[in-house]
Design a protein around this motif. Structure first.
Motif, PDB file in Angstrom:
ATOM      1  N   SER A   8       0.826  -1.206   0.000  1.00 34.62           N
ATOM      2  CA  SER A   8       0.000   0.000   0.000  1.00 34.62           C
ATOM      3  C   SER A   8       0.859   1.254   0.000  1.00 34.62           C
ATOM      4  CB  SER A   8      -0.939  -0.008   1.211  1.00 34.62           C
ATOM      5  OG  SER A   8      -1.675   1.187   1.285  1.00 34.62           O
ATOM      6  N   VAL A   9       1.974   1.213   0.728  1.00 33.24           N
ATOM      7  CA  VAL A   9       2.870   2.373   0.782  1.00 33.24           C
ATOM      8  C   VAL A   9       3.553   2.568  -0.567  1.00 33.24           C
ATOM      9  CG1 VAL A   9       4.941   3.305   1.873  1.00 33.24           C
ATOM     10  CG2 VAL A   9       3.229   2.112   3.256  1.00 33.24           C
ATOM     11  N   ILE A  10       3.978   1.468  -1.186  1.00 33.12           N
ATOM     12  CA  ILE A  10       4.604   1.561  -2.509  1.00 33.12           C
ATOM     13  C   ILE A  10       3.631   2.170  -3.511  1.00 33.12           C
ATOM     14  CG2 ILE A  10       5.582   0.219  -4.401  1.00 33.12           C
ATOM     15  CD1 ILE A  10       6.564  -1.795  -2.298  1.00 33.12           C
ATOM     16  N   SER A  11       2.371   1.739  -3.463  1.00 28.41           N
ATOM     17  CA  SER A  11       1.364   2.284  -4.379  1.00 28.41           C
ATOM     18  C   SER A  11       1.178   3.777  -4.142  1.00 28.41           C
ATOM     19  CB  SER A  11       0.029   1.557  -4.183  1.00 28.41           C
ATOM     20  OG  SER A  11       0.162   0.181  -4.443  1.00 28.41           O
ATOM     21  N   ARG A  12       1.181   4.180  -2.906  1.00 24.30           N
ATOM     22  CA  ARG A  12       1.002   5.604  -2.596  1.00 24.30           C
ATOM     23  C   ARG A  12       2.185   6.419  -3.108  1.00 24.30           C
ATOM     24  NH1 ARG A  12       1.935   9.262   1.817  1.00 24.30           N
ATOM     25  NH2 ARG A  12       0.189  10.700   2.097  1.00 24.30           N
ATOM     26  N   GLN A  13       3.375   5.870  -2.945  1.00 23.70           N
ATOM     27  CA  GLN A  13       4.566   6.575  -3.412  1.00 23.70           C
ATOM     28  C   GLN A  13       4.559   6.707  -4.932  1.00 23.70           C
ATOM     29  OE1 GLN A  13       7.496   4.020  -1.651  1.00 23.70           O
ATOM     30  NE2 GLN A  13       7.663   5.243   0.233  1.00 23.70           N
ATOM     31  N   LEU A  14       4.124   5.647  -5.621  1.00 23.70           N
ATOM     32  CA  LEU A  14       4.089   5.695  -7.077  1.00 23.70           C
ATOM     33  C   LEU A  14       3.028   6.673  -7.592  1.00 23.70           C
ATOM     34  CD1 LEU A  14       4.492   1.898  -7.905  1.00 23.70           C
ATOM     35  CD2 LEU A  14       6.194   3.712  -8.217  1.00 23.70           C
ATOM     36  N   SER A  15       1.930   6.777  -6.845  1.00 27.07           N
ATOM     37  CA  SER A  15       0.860   7.670  -7.285  1.00 27.07           C
ATOM     38  C   SER A  15       1.159   9.130  -6.977  1.00 27.07           C
ATOM     39  CB  SER A  15      -0.461   7.276  -6.607  1.00 27.07           C
ATOM     40  OG  SER A  15      -0.398   7.518  -5.214  1.00 27.07           O
ATOM     41  N   ASN A  16       2.087   9.367  -6.073  1.00 21.76           N
ATOM     42  CA  ASN A  16       2.439  10.738  -5.704  1.00 21.76           C
ATOM     43  C   ASN A  16       3.944  10.836  -5.527  1.00 21.76           C
ATOM     44  OD1 ASN A  16       2.694  13.308  -4.804  1.00 21.76           O
ATOM     45  ND2 ASN A  16       1.412  13.067  -2.988  1.00 21.76           N
ATOM     46  N   PRO A  17       4.672  11.133  -6.578  1.00 18.89           N
ATOM     47  CA  PRO A  17       6.138  11.186  -6.473  1.00 18.89           C
ATOM     48  C   PRO A  17       6.641  12.368  -5.670  1.00 18.89           C
ATOM     49  CG  PRO A  17       5.427  11.952  -8.630  1.00 18.89           C
ATOM     50  CD  PRO A  17       4.200  11.438  -7.932  1.00 18.89           C
ATOM     51  N   PHE A  18       5.740  13.236  -5.221  1.00 12.58           N
ATOM     52  CA  PHE A  18       6.167  14.424  -4.481  1.00 12.58           C
ATOM     53  C   PHE A  18       5.926  14.269  -2.981  1.00 12.58           C
ATOM     54  CE2 PHE A  18       4.915  15.824  -8.738  1.00 12.58           C
ATOM     55  CZ  PHE A  18       6.133  16.331  -9.182  1.00 12.58           C
ATOM     56  N   LEU A  19       5.875  13.021  -2.521  1.00 13.30           N
ATOM     57  CA  LEU A  19       5.723  12.785  -1.091  1.00 13.30           C
ATOM     58  C   LEU A  19       6.933  13.329  -0.345  1.00 13.30           C
ATOM     59  CD1 LEU A  19       4.315   9.163  -0.974  1.00 13.30           C
ATOM     60  CD2 LEU A  19       3.141  11.267  -0.309  1.00 13.30           C
TER      61      LEU A  19
END
Length: 722
Positions: A172-183
């Motif tokens: 889930s964290v990987i998916s979030r990072q991929l969907s928002n590269p500006f984390l």
């Protein structure tokens, strides 16, 4: 205090004390006769006299506390060496042991003046790099030859370094990072800004005076910052819920801009709701919440209850079911080591640490990870909302404040950070000035300490009372317990009389009370490391086993006459016996233990609160004594006594809390004519440290070690009177 059999386990560089195997000391050092002014004993004698002088002037400073610990450990090593070596005469050996007894006597005097140093003698007491260096320096000063390994003191790795092998990154964290590269990036490696230097206070040691300002009490003044009058918006809660005035005040303070809090309200005053509503009022999302495993499911439920417009996710194990997009991320201390790496990258705007006294030991892994995460959040967002929740912030020593203050960003290691330093500067005083303690205490309080007592802010909460229920142990087990107590008392008596006889004709003018404390302390240390034999801990456990059926019988009577009852015990075997007794009597129970999953435990709590057929919850004092709501009952049975008033209070307050509609009675089952009675008296006669530091209570303070010590002294007095 100077027991020879434990020297190996107490070696500072040994695995059990400092991490890493200790090199053996060379036997080639010069042999000195006991009368020579050489060797380690004169070094210890000079050092212990310095400690004694410091103790006479007041509370020991951190450096003197370190010296106390090193003296005690080197003394044990030397005693073991003198007893084990065969190339010295019996008369020389006796003289060495006599001189070591002199050092031990002075250490006992120091401990009698400053009881907080007793914890430094425990098996699990952390040993710092400073202590290792001091040990090395003392050995070198004595003329002993050290191996190359002993000459080099290895510094432990930085606290922020996570265990890479355990680290996981949930999908889930990987998916979030991929969907928002500006984390948010990980700023954990960015060097911190140095604290603002003060010309007036820069050369002063400030933390010790700050601790003393709290430890000495304040003549009845509760340690709580001023809070604003709440506006209507601060009272707004979902339909069907009610917010007390003291809770709305806290929310108002956060809404007006305050951002760091030690929320130390007494248990049962709704700290969870206050933290969640403060996060909502300040829009501190995503919010990280670190909690004990026993309450993490309840936290998710409380998020839904108080802030239904927000989502919560709970991290279990490796985080397979994690929702990385949730507003509130809840993780328990036990699995934090696996997730600390990716948690730094989520850009949290706030962090809550529940039962914050869990991080009191800054050397523990859980504390290191919590402090590391807090630092990374502050680096990214200096105005992040940081809240430490605990009704008992102080358990054993005033130093328990240290990790909590560091989590909140009030101190940085061993000195105040810029904001607190500025407040101290504003006082215009130094630790040498009259009035500094009161002003410094207020400066820390204004940083964000909030402490309210039930009697002051929840007057409509029903009354609470503790009733003792003496029971006679008249069976074979009861008689064996009393025999064991007499045997232990006689053992203490023999030690005491032997030590008293060894002082005949020597330079010793101390009162017998100090000798009694010294004997009791030596017995207590032996008990903590003993694998077999009778000691104070095995005796208390046997008393609990003997009371189990009697306590369960009384609980069953209560359940049939007044309704639901909470049954607390310390040991699993006592819980097992109680559950078997309830089953035979046809009483339906649920159980709360430390080995349960969070989901199962919450189901047990729900069954107790909501299922009319469940009459009793059999709960572990350790696993269920914090964080749970069990107010479906108004009667609590304490089958076994705790060693601290704080633990007893926490257990009772699982029932005596907001939402309780009936008067609460806690029934303490006490074994008459045993040490159980003395323990109960000691708990009642000593105020908790939190009451002194935060509530302005000036009564005597005792921690668990002190109560254990006093119980042994009572056995010794009884033996001497026979």
């Amino acid at each position: 205090m100077a027991r020879s059999g434990r020297s190996e386990g107490n070696t500072i560089n040994g695995k059990s004390r400092g991490g890493g195997k200790a090199p053996a000391r060379r036997n080639s050092h010069r042999r000195v006769r006991p009368g020579d002014d050489a060797g380690i004993i004169p070094v210890l004698a000079r050092a212990v006299r310095e400690i004694e002088g410091a103790a006479e002037r007041g509370k020991l400073s951190p450096s003197n506390r370190t010296k106390f610990q090193v003296i005690a450990l080197l003394m044990r090593e030397e005693r073991a060496r003198a007893k084990s070596e065969t190339d010295i005469s019996d008369s020389d050996r006796a003289e060495v042991l006599k001189r070591l007894d002199g050092v031990a006597t002075i250490l006992a005097k120091v401990a009698a003046r400053d009881t907080s140093v007793i914890t430094l003698l425990a098996e699990d007491a952390p040993v710092s790099d400073v202590a290792r260096k001091l040990r090395r320096d003392m050995l070198m000063a004595s003329g002993m030859e050290l191996s190359p390994d002993e000459l080099i003191i290895a510094v432990e790795p930085a606290a922020q370094t996570p265990d890479v092998e355990k680290q996981v990154v949930p999908q889930s964290v990987i998916s979030r990072q991929l969907s928002n590269p500006f984390l948010a990036p990980d700023f954990s490696a960015v060097p911190k800004k140095p604290a603002t230097t003060s010309h007036r206070l820069s050369n002063w040691e400030l933390l010790e005076p700050l601790y003393r300002a709290f430890e000495y009490g304040s003549g009845g003044n509760v340690a709580s910052m001023d809070l604003p009058e709440p506006a209507p918006a601060d009272r707004r809660v979902p339909p069907g819920l009610e917010l007390f005035h003291h809770q709305a005040e806290f929310v108002a303070s956060a809404r007006e801009g305050h951002r760091t809090y030690l929320l130390a309200d007494e248990p049962g005053l709704g700290k969870t709701a206050q933290a969640l509503l403060a996060a909502s009022a300040t829009n501190s999302y995503p919010l990280l919440v670190v909690v004990p495993n026993v309450v993490k499911m309840n936290w998710a439920r409380e998020v839904e209850r108080w802030t239904p417009h927000r989502t919560a996710t709970v991290i279990h194990g490796s985080g397979e079911d994690l929702d990385a997009y949730a507003d509130v991320v809840i993780v328990n201390y036990d699995v934090l080591d696996r997730h600390v790496g990716w948690l730094r990258t989520l850009g949290f705007k706030g962090m809550v640490v529940d039962e914050a006294h869990f991080i009191k030991n800054r050397e523990s892994q859980r504390s290191r990870h919590v402090l590391s995460l807090a630092e990374s959040i502050r680096l990214l967002r200096p105005r992040a909302l940081m809240i430490a929740l605990t009704g008992t912030p102080l358990i054993n020593t005033i130093d328990d404040f240290r990790a909590i203050w560091q989590f909140l960003g009030w101190i940085d290691g061993d000195k105040p950070t810029a904001e607190l330093m500025a407040k101290l500067e504003e006082t215009g005083l130094t630790p040498a000035d009259f009035g500094f303690f009161a002003e410094a205490r207020q400066a820390v309080i204004d940083m964000g300490i909030v402490r309210r007592k039930k009697i002051d802010v929840a007057s409509n909460l029903p009354a609470k009372r503790i009733a003792d229920l003496p029971v006679e142990l008249d069976d074979d087990l009861g008689r064996s317990i009393r025999d064991a107590e007499r045997e232990l008392g006689n053992r203490l008596k023999t030690r005491y009389l032997g030590l008293l006889a060894s002082r005949a004709g020597a330079e010793y003018d101390g009162p017998q009370e100090e000798l009694m404390r010294m004997v009791a302390r030596a017995e207590l240390e032996d008990s903590k490391s003993a694998k077999t034999g009778e000691n104070v801990f095995t005796m208390v456990r046997r008393i609990g086993q003997a009371k189990a059926v009697l306590a369960a019988d009384y609980t069953a009577q209560l359940a049939r006459s007044v309704g639901k009852v909470v049954f607390f015990a310390k040991h699993i075997d006592v819980m097992d016996v109680a559950e078997e007794t309830f089953a035979r009597k046809g009483i339906k129970t649920v159980s709360i233990r430390g080995d349960q999953t969070a989901t199962f435990r919450q189901a047990q709590v729900d069954a107790f609160n909501n299922d009319s057929e469940v009459s009793v919850v059999v709960a572990s004092l350790t696993a269920a004594g914090v964080g749970l709501n069990l107010q479906a009952a108004s009667n609590v049975v304490l089958a076994e006594l705790s060693w601290t008033s704080a633990e007893q209070t926490q257990a009772i307050d699982r029932v005596h809390r907001i939402g309780q509609a009936e008067p609460v009675t806690a029934w303490r089952v006490i074994a008459a004519q045993t040490i159980d009675t003395k323990i109960a008296e000691l708990i009642d006669s000593k105020a908790g440290l939190a009451a002194r530091a935060l509530d302005g209570n000036d009564e005597a303070v005792a921690d668990a070690g002190e109560i254990q010590l006093e119980a042994l002294i009572a056995l010794l007095r009884d033996a001497l009177s026979r």
